[in-house]
Design a protein around this motif. Structure first.
Motif, PDB file in Angstrom:
ATOM      1  N   ARG A 241      36.888  42.518  38.607  1.00 43.87           N
ATOM      2  CA  ARG A 241      38.270  42.068  38.387  1.00 43.87           C
ATOM      3  C   ARG A 241      38.333  40.548  38.429  1.00 43.87           C
ATOM      4  O   ARG A 241      37.386  39.881  38.865  1.00 43.87           O
ATOM      5  CB  ARG A 241      39.171  42.666  39.466  1.00 43.87           C
ATOM      6  N   TYR A 242      39.462  40.035  37.975  1.00 43.25           N
ATOM      7  CA  TYR A 242      39.682  38.586  38.021  1.00 43.25           C
ATOM      8  C   TYR A 242      40.157  38.143  39.400  1.00 43.25           C
ATOM      9  O   TYR A 242      39.704  37.126  39.920  1.00 43.25           O
ATOM     10  CB  TYR A 242      40.733  38.178  36.976  1.00 43.25           C
ATOM     11  N   VAL A 243      41.082  38.898  39.976  1.00 44.10           N
ATOM     12  CA  VAL A 243      41.694  38.482  41.243  1.00 44.10           C
ATOM     13  C   VAL A 243      41.217  39.386  42.367  1.00 44.10           C
ATOM     14  O   VAL A 243      41.352  40.621  42.296  1.00 44.10           O
ATOM     15  CB  VAL A 243      43.230  38.529  41.146  1.00 44.10           C
ATOM     16  N   VAL A 244      40.663  38.795  43.408  1.00 43.44           N
ATOM     17  CA  VAL A 244      40.195  39.545  44.575  1.00 43.44           C
ATOM     18  C   VAL A 244      41.309  39.548  45.618  1.00 43.44           C
ATOM     19  O   VAL A 244      41.770  38.482  46.053  1.00 43.44           O
ATOM     20  CB  VAL A 244      38.922  38.910  45.173  1.00 43.44           C
ATOM     21  N   PRO A 245      41.770  40.739  46.035  1.00 41.40           N
ATOM     22  CA  PRO A 245      42.845  40.798  47.040  1.00 41.40           C
ATOM     23  C   PRO A 245      42.423  40.116  48.338  1.00 41.40           C
ATOM     24  O   PRO A 245      41.239  40.087  48.695  1.00 41.40           O
ATOM     25  CB  PRO A 245      43.037  42.306  47.252  1.00 41.40           C
ATOM     26  N   GLU A 246      43.402  39.605  49.020  1.00 44.37           N
ATOM     27  CA  GLU A 246      43.121  38.836  50.237  1.00 44.37           C
ATOM     28  C   GLU A 246      42.352  39.657  51.272  1.00 44.37           C
ATOM     29  O   GLU A 246      41.464  39.136  51.953  1.00 44.37           O
ATOM     30  CB  GLU A 246      44.431  38.327  50.835  1.00 44.37           C
ATOM     31  N   ASP A 247      42.663  40.953  51.375  1.00 44.47           N
ATOM     32  CA  ASP A 247      42.010  41.759  52.399  1.00 44.47           C
ATOM     33  C   ASP A 247      40.574  42.152  52.029  1.00 44.47           C
ATOM     34  O   ASP A 247      39.902  42.822  52.811  1.00 44.47           O
ATOM     35  CB  ASP A 247      42.838  43.011  52.705  1.00 44.47           C
ATOM     36  N   GLU A 248      40.108  41.745  50.854  1.00 43.39           N
ATOM     37  CA  GLU A 248      38.723  42.037  50.467  1.00 43.39           C
ATOM     38  C   GLU A 248      37.891  40.778  50.273  1.00 43.39           C
ATOM     39  O   GLU A 248      36.712  40.861  49.918  1.00 43.39           O
ATOM     40  CB  GLU A 248      38.712  42.867  49.174  1.00 43.39           C
ATOM     41  N   ARG A 249      38.469  39.636  50.557  1.00 41.57           N
ATOM     42  CA  ARG A 249      37.761  38.384  50.307  1.00 41.57           C
ATOM     43  C   ARG A 249      36.621  38.142  51.282  1.00 41.57           C
ATOM     44  O   ARG A 249      35.747  37.300  51.023  1.00 41.57           O
ATOM     45  CB  ARG A 249      38.753  37.213  50.328  1.00 41.57           C
ATOM     46  N   TYR A 250      36.603  38.876  52.378  1.00 41.03           N
ATOM     47  CA  TYR A 250      35.486  38.756  53.320  1.00 41.03           C
ATOM     48  C   TYR A 250      34.177  39.197  52.679  1.00 41.03           C
ATOM     49  O   TYR A 250      33.088  38.842  53.145  1.00 41.03           O
ATOM     50  CB  TYR A 250      35.759  39.592  54.585  1.00 41.03           C
ATOM     51  N   ARG A 251      34.270  39.972  51.590  1.00 39.15           N
ATOM     52  CA  ARG A 251      33.063  40.424  50.883  1.00 39.15           C
ATOM     53  C   ARG A 251      32.559  39.424  49.850  1.00 39.15           C
ATOM     54  O   ARG A 251      31.473  39.593  49.303  1.00 39.15           O
ATOM     55  CB  ARG A 251      33.339  41.762  50.179  1.00 39.15           C
ATOM     56  N   MET A 252      33.336  38.391  49.568  1.00 43.19           N
ATOM     57  CA  MET A 252      32.964  37.421  48.540  1.00 43.19           C
ATOM     58  C   MET A 252      31.868  36.484  49.046  1.00 43.19           C
ATOM     59  O   MET A 252      31.985  35.874  50.108  1.00 43.19           O
ATOM     60  CB  MET A 252      34.180  36.583  48.140  1.00 43.19           C
ATOM     61  N   SER A 253      30.817  36.379  48.263  1.00 44.29           N
ATOM     62  CA  SER A 253      29.774  35.420  48.598  1.00 44.29           C
ATOM     63  C   SER A 253      30.230  34.017  48.243  1.00 44.29           C
ATOM     64  O   SER A 253      30.737  33.789  47.138  1.00 44.29           O
ATOM     65  CB  SER A 253      28.492  35.721  47.821  1.00 44.29           C
ATOM     66  N   PRO A 254      30.085  33.066  49.148  1.00 41.55           N
ATOM     67  CA  PRO A 254      30.334  31.680  48.762  1.00 41.55           C
ATOM     68  C   PRO A 254      29.358  31.246  47.668  1.00 41.55           C
ATOM     69  O   PRO A 254      28.348  31.908  47.414  1.00 41.55           O
ATOM     70  CB  PRO A 254      30.083  30.905  50.063  1.00 41.55           C
ATOM     71  N   ALA A 255      29.677  30.142  47.034  1.00 42.64           N
ATOM     72  CA  ALA A 255      28.772  29.538  46.058  1.00 42.64           C
ATOM     73  C   ALA A 255      27.951  28.466  46.770  1.00 42.64           C
ATOM     74  O   ALA A 255      28.431  27.811  47.701  1.00 42.64           O
ATOM     75  CB  ALA A 255      29.563  28.933  44.908  1.00 42.64           C
ATOM     76  N   TYR A 256      26.721  28.304  46.314  1.00 46.61           N
ATOM     77  CA  TYR A 256      25.818  27.324  46.911  1.00 46.61           C
ATOM     78  C   TYR A 256      25.295  26.391  45.832  1.00 46.61           C
ATOM     79  O   TYR A 256      25.169  26.772  44.668  1.00 46.61           O
ATOM     80  CB  TYR A 256      24.651  28.011  47.621  1.00 46.61           C
ATOM     81  N   ARG A 257      25.000  25.183  46.241  1.00 46.99           N
ATOM     82  CA  ARG A 257      24.482  24.193  45.311  1.00 46.99           C
ATOM     83  C   ARG A 257      23.225  23.545  45.891  1.00 46.99           C
ATOM     84  O   ARG A 257      23.211  23.127  47.041  1.00 46.99           O
ATOM     85  CB  ARG A 257      25.538  23.126  45.005  1.00 46.99           C
ATOM     86  N   LYS A 258      22.195  23.500  45.059  1.00 44.86           N
ATOM     87  CA  LYS A 258      20.947  22.839  45.467  1.00 44.86           C
ATOM     88  C   LYS A 258      21.059  21.362  45.112  1.00 44.86           C
ATOM     89  O   LYS A 258      21.282  21.008  43.951  1.00 44.86           O
ATOM     90  CB  LYS A 258      19.763  23.479  44.730  1.00 44.86           C
ATOM     91  N   THR A 259      20.945  20.509  46.098  1.00 42.77           N
ATOM     92  CA  THR A 259      21.075  19.079  45.858  1.00 42.77           C
ATOM     93  C   THR A 259      19.770  18.506  45.303  1.00 42.77           C
ATOM     94  O   THR A 259      18.724  19.165  45.301  1.00 42.77           O
ATOM     95  CB  THR A 259      21.420  18.341  47.160  1.00 42.77           C
TER      96      THR A 259
END
Length: 422
Positions: A241-259
């Motif tokens: 989906r496009y929009v992740v409900p607030e109560d499921e955002r704990y499952r979202m992986s953050p994004a990481y960047r290699k410097t």
């Protein structure tokens, strides 16, 4: 025919030792799991990613799953099977599938002019450079843009920021502002000249966003509703989906960047997830969806099953074959970075493998496979020869194709070139 994970030569050597077929299967699977586990773990040990996961099906059965490292390093949340990730351009094959459901209904033909359904793209001009005053030099279209062009990235659209005059015009039109609806996006994009004549080059760009607009225009239904009704819901892809409900955002992986210094930095969620934490007017066809391993695997399994999964008929078998067939003429030699994917052409929203690897440095794979990946280094592919589907998830910027090379080698075994090859 190569079996999953291990070469036929290895299988033969095991059998020659008097091992039973049943025990041979166990040995093959265990060796495969060990090699895959080691490869995924090495990505973390080398500091290349925070977490990695993979899921593989063969002949309708799950043959591998594992996850290593962290989805969220700061919160010490491990990478898991139900971790949500941003799939970026792995949204594109889903959009292409939605479009081709309308093809199955006879709503259009691939060589129809785009302007037949979308007059926003009629009578477009084509960029030829700039004059001494910095004004764009334009010429008429040699031929109309076709729907086939927008499915194979030969329409002439570009999002490059280094084309004198053209890039400034695109920035001013601002078609991809999240506040635009798809019709507004199309109108603004159609006001900007094409960078090149249709079919002159392969140039990755906003063609699949135009596909989403075309789905909306032909079906008369908002794209987000259409793709949900005709693709995602029938496949039970509830986490895509496009929009992740607030109560499921704990499952979202953050994004990481290699410097540049080799450090792995976690991006602020407010920035990295801004599109997925709010409902925006724009519903892009080329990016924007989130998903899980199991959700995306259901999509891949539908494709390897020629359009059907567990009774859900999404596409006709002939349409899946059409999508996974090369549509790029060999005379189209300017192909941006597509050759970096291996010995491939391009079908309808998929790269299509045409030839076996020509060197051990190339991406591994089987002739006939079709696949795509995402900006955060996610990957999936369909291997019809072995009835194999694979989904690989990480969340790392910039895009790291080396991860894909090593994961593919872990699946199929090291590339073995014919005698006499280099």
């Amino acid at each position: 025919m190569k079996r999953i994970f291990l070469s036929i030569l290895f299988i033969a050597s095991v059998i020659s030792l008097g091992t039973s077929q049943e025990n041979t299967e166990d040995i093959i699977q265990e060796a495969a799991r060990t090699r895959l586990d080691s490869t995924l773990q090495s990505f973390m040990k080398n500091g290349e990613v925070a977490g990695a996961s993979a899921l593989i099906f063969e002949k309708g059965k799950e043959v591998y799953f594992n996850a290593f490292g962290h989805a969220d390093v700061d919160k010490k949340i491990p990478m898991q099977r139900n971790t949500l990730v941003q799939i970026y351009s792995m949204t594109k094959p889903i959009t292409g599938t939605a479009l081709m459901t309308l093809y199955d209904e006879g709503k259009f033909q691939l060589d129809d002019p785009l302007e037949k359904y979308a007059p926003e793209f009629a009578n477009m001009k084509v960029y030829q450079g700039v004059d001494s005053d910095g004004e764009m030099i334009l010429e008429p279209l040699n031929r109309p843009i076709t729907i086939r062009d927008i499915t194979r990235h030969t329409a002439g659209f570009s999002t490059r920021d280094d084309i004198p005059g053209h890039s400034e015009a695109l920035k001013e039109a601002d078609p991809f502002n999240w506040e635009n609806t798809l019709p507004q996006m199309a109108e603004k994009l159609g006001s900007v000249p094409l960078w090149f004549q249709p079919e002159a080059k392969w140039e990755y760009g906003p063609s699949v966003d135009v596909q989403a607009f075309l789905v909306e225009r032909i079906s008369g239904q908002p794209y987000q509703e259409y793709v949900r009704e005709h693709v995602l819901d029938p496949l039970k892809m509830t986490d895509t989906r496009y929009v992740v409900p607030e109560d499921e955002r704990y499952r979202m992986s953050p994004a990481y960047r290699k410097t540049e210094m080799g450090e792995l930095n976690q991006s602020p969620n407010e920035e990295a997830h801004a599109f997925n934490y709010k409902k925006w007017p724009l519903t892009p066809g080329g990016w924007g969806l989130t998903s899980t391993l199991d959700d995306y695997m259901r999509f891949a399994r539908m494709l390897v099953n020629e359009g059907n999964l567990e009774g859900a008929e999404i596409l006709e078998p002939e349409t899946v074959k059409l999508m996974s067939t090369n549509h790029l003429d060999e005379n189209i030699t300017e192909r941006s970075w597509l050759p970096s994917k291996g010995q491939v052409g391009f079908g309808i929203d998929f790269a299509v493998r045409l030839r076996a690897p020509a060197s051990v440095e190339e991406n591994n794979g089987v002739v006939g496979e079709f696949f795509w990946d995402g900006a955060a280094s996610t990957l999936f592919w369909i291997d019809p020869v072995n009835e194999l589907t694979a989904v690989f998830f990480v969340q790392i910027f910039p895009y790291n194709g080396s991860l894909h090379k090593r994961f593919r080698d872990a699946v199929y075994g090291p590339i073995v070139l014919p005698k006499g090859s280099k």
